[in-house]
Design a protein around this motif. Structure first.
Motif, mmCIF file in Angstrom:
data_model
loop_
_atom_site.group_PDB
_atom_site.id
_atom_site.type_symbol
_atom_site.label_atom_id
_atom_site.label_comp_id
_atom_site.label_asym_id
_atom_site.label_seq_id
_atom_site.Cartn_x
_atom_site.Cartn_y
_atom_site.Cartn_z
ATOM 1 N N GLU B 140 0.859 -1.182 0.000
ATOM 2 C CA GLU B 140 0.000 0.000 0.000
ATOM 3 C C GLU B 140 0.900 1.238 0.000
ATOM 4 O O GLU B 140 2.017 1.204 0.531
ATOM 5 N N PRO B 141 0.388 2.323 -0.570
ATOM 6 C CA PRO B 141 1.202 3.553 -0.601
ATOM 7 C C PRO B 141 1.749 3.923 0.772
ATOM 8 O O PRO B 141 2.910 4.312 0.902
ATOM 9 N N ILE B 142 0.913 3.758 1.802
ATOM 10 C CA ILE B 142 1.360 4.144 3.144
ATOM 11 C C ILE B 142 2.500 3.240 3.615
ATOM 12 O O ILE B 142 3.429 3.675 4.294
ATOM 13 N N ASP B 143 2.457 1.962 3.215
ATOM 14 C CA ASP B 143 3.549 1.038 3.557
ATOM 15 C C ASP B 143 4.865 1.524 2.951
ATOM 16 O O ASP B 143 5.904 1.542 3.607
ATOM 17 N N ILE B 144 4.792 1.901 1.693
ATOM 18 C CA ILE B 144 6.002 2.323 0.997
ATOM 19 C C ILE B 144 6.548 3.613 1.635
ATOM 20 O O ILE B 144 7.763 3.742 1.841
ATOM 21 N N LEU B 145 5.630 4.528 1.972
ATOM 22 C CA LEU B 145 6.082 5.772 2.598
ATOM 23 C C LEU B 145 6.779 5.501 3.921
ATOM 24 O O LEU B 145 7.851 6.044 4.215
ATOM 25 N N ILE B 146 6.156 4.629 4.734
ATOM 26 C CA ILE B 146 6.756 4.310 6.032
ATOM 27 C C ILE B 146 8.121 3.638 5.822
ATOM 28 O O ILE B 146 9.083 3.908 6.547
ATOM 29 N N SER B 147 8.201 2.796 4.820
ATOM 30 C CA SER B 147 9.457 2.083 4.568
ATOM 31 C C SER B 147 10.572 3.034 4.133
ATOM 32 O O SER B 147 11.718 2.903 4.570
ATOM 33 N N ILE B 148 10.215 3.993 3.300
ATOM 34 C CA ILE B 148 11.224 4.976 2.881
ATOM 35 C C ILE B 148 11.678 5.794 4.098
ATOM 36 O O ILE B 148 12.868 6.032 4.313
ATOM 37 N N TYR B 149 10.688 6.164 4.910
ATOM 38 C CA TYR B 149 10.997 6.906 6.136
ATOM 39 C C TYR B 149 11.945 6.107 7.009
ATOM 40 O O TYR B 149 12.935 6.627 7.541
ATOM 41 N N GLN B 150 11.656 4.818 7.147
ATOM 42 C CA GLN B 150 12.467 3.952 7.989
ATOM 43 C C GLN B 150 13.913 3.849 7.459
ATOM 44 O O GLN B 150 14.873 3.909 8.229
ATOM 45 N N VAL B 151 14.052 3.726 6.147
ATOM 46 C CA VAL B 151 15.392 3.669 5.546
ATOM 47 C C VAL B 151 16.145 4.961 5.859
ATOM 48 O O VAL B 151 17.300 4.943 6.303
ATOM 49 N N LEU B 152 15.458 6.080 5.651
ATOM 50 C CA LEU B 152 16.099 7.380 5.886
ATOM 51 C C LEU B 152 16.501 7.548 7.350
ATOM 52 O O LEU B 152 17.585 8.037 7.672
ATOM 53 N N LYS B 153 15.603 7.119 8.236
ATOM 54 C CA LYS B 153 15.863 7.238 9.662
ATOM 55 C C LYS B 153 17.098 6.412 10.059
ATOM 56 O O LYS B 153 17.971 6.891 10.780
ATOM 57 N N GLN B 154 17.162 5.203 9.541
ATOM 58 C CA GLN B 154 18.307 4.346 9.855
ATOM 59 C C GLN B 154 19.608 4.954 9.314
ATOM 60 O O GLN B 154 20.656 4.862 9.947
ATOM 61 N N LEU B 155 19.496 5.575 8.154
ATOM 62 C CA LEU B 155 20.691 6.200 7.574
ATOM 63 C C LEU B 155 21.147 7.368 8.443
ATOM 64 O O LEU B 155 22.332 7.530 8.735
ATOM 65 N N ARG B 156 20.153 8.173 8.872
ATOM 66 C CA ARG B 156 20.481 9.333 9.694
ATOM 67 C C ARG B 156 21.119 8.902 11.009
ATOM 68 O O ARG B 156 22.119 9.445 11.457
ATOM 69 N N ASP B 157 20.508 7.866 11.616
ATOM 70 C CA ASP B 157 21.007 7.404 12.910
ATOM 71 C C ASP B 157 22.216 6.475 12.774
ATOM 72 O O ASP B 157 22.731 5.976 13.769
ATOM 73 N N ARG B 158 22.615 6.239 11.551
ATOM 74 C CA ARG B 158 23.710 5.284 11.290
ATOM 75 C C ARG B 158 23.480 3.967 12.025
ATOM 76 O O ARG B 158 24.387 3.419 12.669
ATOM 77 N N SER B 159 22.249 3.461 11.976
ATOM 78 C CA SER B 159 21.962 2.192 12.647
ATOM 79 C C SER B 159 21.162 1.278 11.715
ATOM 80 O O SER B 159 19.973 1.082 11.886
ATOM 81 N N PRO B 160 21.844 0.756 10.691
ATOM 82 C CA PRO B 160 21.156 -0.107 9.745
ATOM 83 C C PRO B 160 20.621 -1.372 10.419
ATOM 84 O O PRO B 160 21.292 -1.962 11.260
ATOM 85 N N ARG B 161 19.394 -1.723 10.065
ATOM 86 C CA ARG B 161 18.768 -2.895 10.678
ATOM 87 C C ARG B 161 17.925 -3.617 9.638
ATOM 88 O O ARG B 161 17.585 -3.062 8.599
#
Lengths: 355, 288
Positions: B140-161
């Motif tokens: 769903e569009p909202i899933d993809i948005l959350i996933s992109i957000y999550q990728v960006l957040k992990q990149l910012r926090d330098r904590s890939p998971r």
């Protein structure tokens, strides 16, 4: 047996109402048959043609299965041909029925279909006044095929409608309601839920058979169209049958030379149909409908037309789904999350995405 | 018994163009007996009815559709039904991207439906090799948005998971029963992926134990994979790896267009080049 394909052959997709069919019509049928002096000729590729003030339409019906939730091939035939006459601004007056029956077909089934034709004709205020019956050897066709042709006369509210259009587009003279008439600013109206017919049919298709609470929308649209024309301001009208909404809008863009923007959240789709589409891997915009009409209406008149349609059976869920634009020449959908995407015309029948 | 062959497959497969530019639908117009089904179960039904032909189920798909086929095959098939397996296993394809040393992307969104079956577990070794944000996402569009957000957040926090966004469907172990049946019937072999090439352990082949149902074995057919080469000039492989954009391909919108697609990225409706070409207008008009 299979291999060399230096000979071009007809494929099922050539008859599915998408770009493949458009190509076949343009490159072959029009090549030999265009060039009449009809007022609305074959080459307009509109829902019906007009000759000497008479609207003429022919349509054949090969639906499988013959009986489905919400209708049957007979109801479909009357609704389909009547609607196509209505779409150019005609009032259906008489029908001609061609029956092609496979040897061995049950006569009680034929009776059911003929009764359905009779009932739907009454609903559409029209009669079958001529026809033809052929029986072919077993195996030549699958059970039964129908042809339903019809004539109509200029709709009693057509000139009133066009007068209203003229108030806004004075410099453009319209005689009929044609696909090519769309103008930037026109609002796009649909009279209700899309996809019901296609999903109802799929639910009883051999090998699929799922339980769903959706019936075909097949119905003659006389009353919806009457009310819209009575109010006035309708520029173009078309029924989204094969190829669905996406094919219809792309045809308008193609013939009208303007773009169309639609809003995903305002396109009426039942949750059950939406779910079925997800499960089956289908795009609801490409599903066929048999009781739907899409109208392009002068912006200033759109709300009034909408109100009038909603008062009629079959129009209760009418809504504005978009507008014509001169910003581009595509069908573009604004998605629920605010993005934009191009809606391409279907190539052929929608195929489920499974693999 | 045999009066010829009948191919049974899914609707979208019937329309996909092969290497020579022909689809099964094209072949049907030339006389091929082709039946379209929604599932392998329907193929069995057809075989039981059309007893006088040999039916071949052309099985194309991923971990999502393969288990139901495996489940039926395990119990035995009618005498006149064989399977030609082109099923692919998704995790190694993601692994292939992560293991190549020249990738240019910063995070990865994994497919939710496939992962529902496989679980997140098969991806761990790839993540361990190259720890970049890896999100398992719904569609769903909202899933993809959350996933992109999550990728960006992990990149910012330098904590890939390895992060599961699609918790309503994906689990760590996946559908254990489905996976068990899948590997009971199939074993993994090298597989060809258009645009990428050969990927080890990415194709589901019918195990020897079930070779009486395997069309490839019964007809002595070679796997075509090694002979495949990409169209000349086509940069699909680079585009899929994020090393090039479609506009950097010499064929894009020149020799290779929507009307006349050459590379797999233009042939597929979900290919990057096709999406770029179809939506070119969006950027120009709407400033996307």
């Amino acid at each position: 047996m299979v291999g060399k394909s230096d000979v071009e052959r007809i494929k099922v997709m050539h008859g599915a109402g998408g770009t493949m069919m458009q190509k076949l019509i343009k490159e072959h049928i029009l090549k030999y048959l265009s060039g009449s002096n009809a007022e609305v000729p074959l080459e307009y590729l509109d829902d019906s043609s007009v000759f000497n003030g008479i609207i003429l339409k022919s349509d054949s019906y090969t639906v499988k299965p013959l009986f489905f939730p919400g209708g049957d091939i007979g109801r479909l035939a009357v609704a389909g041909s009547v609607n196509d006459i209505l779409m150019v601004g005609g009032e259906p007056k008489a029908l001609a029925l061609g029956l092609i029956i496979e040897e061995g077909f049950r006569i009680d089934m034929l009776d059911r279909i003929l009764r359905s034709i009779s009932e739907t004709s009454k609903e559409a205020n029209v009669n079958v006044i001529t026809g033809d019956t052929k029986v072919v050897e077993k195996g030549s066709i699958d059970q039964l095929m129908l042809n339903m042709s019809g004539i109509g006369l200029r709709h009693k509210f057509l000139d009133r409608n066009l007068d209203v259009v003229k108030q806004y587009y004075g410099d453009r003279v319209y005689r009929w309601i044609l696909d090519r008439n769309i103008m930037p600013g026109d609002k796009i109206i649909i009279n209700g839920y899309i996809g019901d017919h296609a999903i109802a049919l799929l639910s009883v298709r051999e090998g699929l058979g799922f339980q769903i609470d959706v019936v075909s929308d097949a119905m003659p649209l006389n009353r919806v169209v009457n009310e819209a024309l009575r109010v006035g301001g309708v520029v173009a009208m078309k029924d989204p049958t094969r190829g669905g909404l996406s094919n219809l809008l792309n045809e308008w863009v193609d013939k009208g030379g303007y773009g169309i923007e639609i809003y995903e959240e305002s396109i009426p789709i039942r949750d059950t149909v939406k779910n079925a589409c997800e499960y089956l891997g289908l795009d609801p915009l490409m599903l066929g409908n048999e009781g739907k009409v899409v109208m392009a209406v002068v912006d200033e008149m759109a709300e009034d037309v909408l109100k009038a349609i909603r008062s009629q059976p079959g129009g209760e869920n009418a809504t504005i789904i978009g507008e014509v634009t001169d910003k581009h020449k595509y069908v573009v959908m604004r998605t629920v999350i605010g993005g934009y995407r191009v809606v391409p015309p279907p190539i052929g029948d929608p195929v489920p995405r499974i693999c | 018994m045999e009066e010829g062959l009948q191919i049974i497959t899914y609707g979208d497969v019937s329309r996909a163009k092969g290497l020579k530019g022909l689809s099964l639908e094209d072949a049907r117009a030339e006389g091929l007996r082709l039946r379209i089904v929604y599932s392998f179960q329907d193929a069995v039904r057809i075989a039981l009815r059309d007893k006088n032909v040999m039916n071949i189920f052309f099985a194309v798909g991923f971990d999502t559709t393969a288990p139901s086929t495996a489940y039926i095959l395990e119990k035995g098939l009618p005498d006149n039904l064989l399977i030609y397996s082109c099923y692919r296993y998704v995790p190694p394809s993601v692994g292939y991207l992560l293991l190549s040393d020249d990738i240019l992307f910063d995070g990865i969104i994994n497919p939710g439906h496939s992962s529902t079956v496989t679980g997140m577990k098969p991806y761990k070794k790839y993540f361990d090799y190259k720890p970049i944000p890896m999100v398992f996402s719904g569609f769903e569009p909202i899933d993809i948005l959350i996933s992109i957000y999550q990728v960006l957040k992990q990149l910012r926090d330098r904590s890939p998971r390895m992060y599961n966004e699609y918790t309503r469907s994906v689990t760590w172990e996946g559908n254990v029963k489905a996976m068990k049946t899948l590997f009971k019937v199939f074993n993994l072999d090298e597989g060809l992926w258009r645009g990428l090439g050969i990927i080890d352990d990415s194709a589901f082949e019918v195990r020897d134990k079930f070779r009486e149902y395997d069309a490839r074995f019964q007809y002595g057919l070679e796997k075509p994979s090694r002979s495949y080469s990409m169209p000349k000039g086509c940069r699909c492989a680079d585009i899929i790896k994020g090393k090039a954009t479609p506009t950097e391909c010499p064929l894009y919108l020149k020799a290779c267009s929507l009307e006349n697609p050459i590379g797999p990225c233009m042939v597929s409706v979900e290919g990057t080049c096709r999406i770029w070409a179809e939506h070119k207008i969006i950027g120009e008009i709407y400033g996307g």
